[in-house]
Scaffold this active site. Structure first.
Site, short mmCIF file in Angstrom:
data_model
loop_
_atom_site.label_atom_id
_atom_site.label_comp_id
_atom_site.label_asym_id
_atom_site.label_seq_id
_atom_site.Cartn_x
_atom_site.Cartn_y
_atom_site.Cartn_z
N CYS A 329 0.83 -1.21 0.00
CA CYS A 329 0.00 0.00 0.00
C CYS A 329 0.86 1.25 0.00
CB CYS A 329 -0.96 0.00 1.19
SG CYS A 329 -0.15 -0.09 2.79
N GLU A 363 -2.19 1.13 -4.49
CA GLU A 363 -1.80 -0.22 -4.11
C GLU A 363 -1.03 -0.83 -5.27
OE1 GLU A 363 -3.01 -2.99 -0.73
OE2 GLU A 363 -3.60 -0.93 -1.15
#
Length: 371
Positions: A329, A363
């Site tokens: 992330c 992401e």
């Protein structure tokens, strides 16, 4: 997506660019960060432009006798009241404004010292509403909240300092079709869930495609959460060991295993650093009682760490495993960790998953194989 609060609400920082432009900027950013380690094509997985977010939290703004939803101002100074939020999925959208009407119609019971409302919803129209207060909740609150459950066809919880009031359940049950199979997930109010169901499915399927290339051995997962990746990927390996530090997430993962009739997964409540110590034989943990770590022959590991990335011990551990699926992330810490991992592995595939449209968050994932 169009929203009347673009430019004032801080939730969508990239409001002044269309979605295609946003995706191009994210692709450029991730490609540049990965360029020292990977020269192949970065696979892009986009998101619906609106109605994509299944989890949301709104402040409650009190003005005279009225309450409104509010978000942080884009200039990070104070808050802005909102009248729409087109990024939340329909099960939230159709309930949040009715809820606000009920709060404002209440004779103080629901609105008194209410400071935030959280929504957790599913693609199957389940919704859990958590109302957060700066006061102790009493029986009068419970009675009105039970009426909300009936009128909004959802579950309602109340929270205040050292108090949690559960009226029916504290979870929702999501069902996703992944790689041609249906998977059911219990998702708890206080547990971590992926916020974008559509992109989450794409992300899991990408991980499955990498797993299919391996097709042998046992599977290790760190930061497994409620089993989001674990359950679908378990079908492509002999045995699975999955670790997670959160008690609530481990509880959900065990429930999800049972719901999906998966029998080859062992879950252990360990932090990433503890997993490394256990597998290296540095420490013994009572939480691993009955688990024979030496019986595993890991061919593949999946890590999905927080924004800080991996610790040195975990990097050293996974560098001994043939295949690594790294979901990140934070592309900056991913690039940092790859500086070490490419000493033993080669990046074979890379992907960008746009979980958070209209924001700078991104992401990404890489698949590495041992040299």
């Amino acid at each position: 997506m169009v929203c009347k609060h673009f430019g004032s609400c801080g939730s969508c920082a990239l409001y002044n660019q269309n979605y295609t432009q946003q995706l191009q900027l994210k692709e450029q950013r991730v490609s540049e960060l990965l360029s020292p380690f990977y020269t192949g094509e970065l696979e892009l997985f986009d998101s619906p432009d609106s109605r994509y977010r299944a989890r949301a939290e709104f402040r409650i703004w009190h003005e005279s006798e009225r309450c409104d939803y509010a978000m942080g101002n884009i200039e990070k100074k104070g808050a802005v009241t909102i009248e729409e939020c087109p990024k939340v999925i329909e099960p939230i959208e159709k309930r949040m404004w009715k809820l606000l009407e009920k709060i404002n119609a209440s004779q103080e019971v629901l609105k008194q010292r209410l400071f935030a409302v959280e929504f957790l919803a599913t693609t199957t129209d389940e919704c859990l509403v958590t109302m957060l207060y700066h006061r102790k909740l009493d029986e009068a609150w419970s009675e009105e909240a039970k009426m909300l459950e009936r009128e909004l066809n959802c579950r309602v919880m109340g929270r205040s300092r050292k108090q949690k009031v559960i009226l029916s359940d504290e979870f929702v049950t999501e069902t996703l079709e992944i790689d041609g199979k249906e998977f059911t997930y219990v998702q708890y109010e206080s547990g971590f869930t992926q916020p974008n169901p559509a992109v989450n499915v794409k992300m899991i399927e990408w991980a499955i495609w990498q797993a299919k290339k391996v097709g042998y051995g046992d599977f290790l997962e760190s930061y497994c959460g409620l089993g989001n990746f674990t359950l679908p990927l378990s079908h492509y390996f002999d045995n699975v060991l999955a670790t997670e530090i959160s008690k609530r997430s481990i509880h959900a993962a065990l429930q999800n295993c049972e719901l999906n009739a998966v029998e080859n997964i062992t879950f252990a409540r360990l932090a990433s650093e503890e997993m490394t110590e256990a597998l290296n034989g540095v420490r013994e943990f009572s939480r691993l009682k009955g688990i024979d770590l030496k019986s595993y022959d890991f061919s593949t590991v999946l890590v999905d760490p927080p924004r800080a990335g991996l610790d040195e011990g975990t990097i050293e551990l996974i560098s001994n495993i043939d295949n690594i699926i790294y979901i990140s992330c934070n592309p900056e810490t991913l690039a940092r960790d790859l500086e070490t991992l490419i000493k033993t592995h080669t990046v074979m595939e890379a992907a960008l998953f746009d979980q958070f449209p209209h924001t700078e968050h991104v992401e990404s994932g890489v698949f590495l194989q041992k040299k």
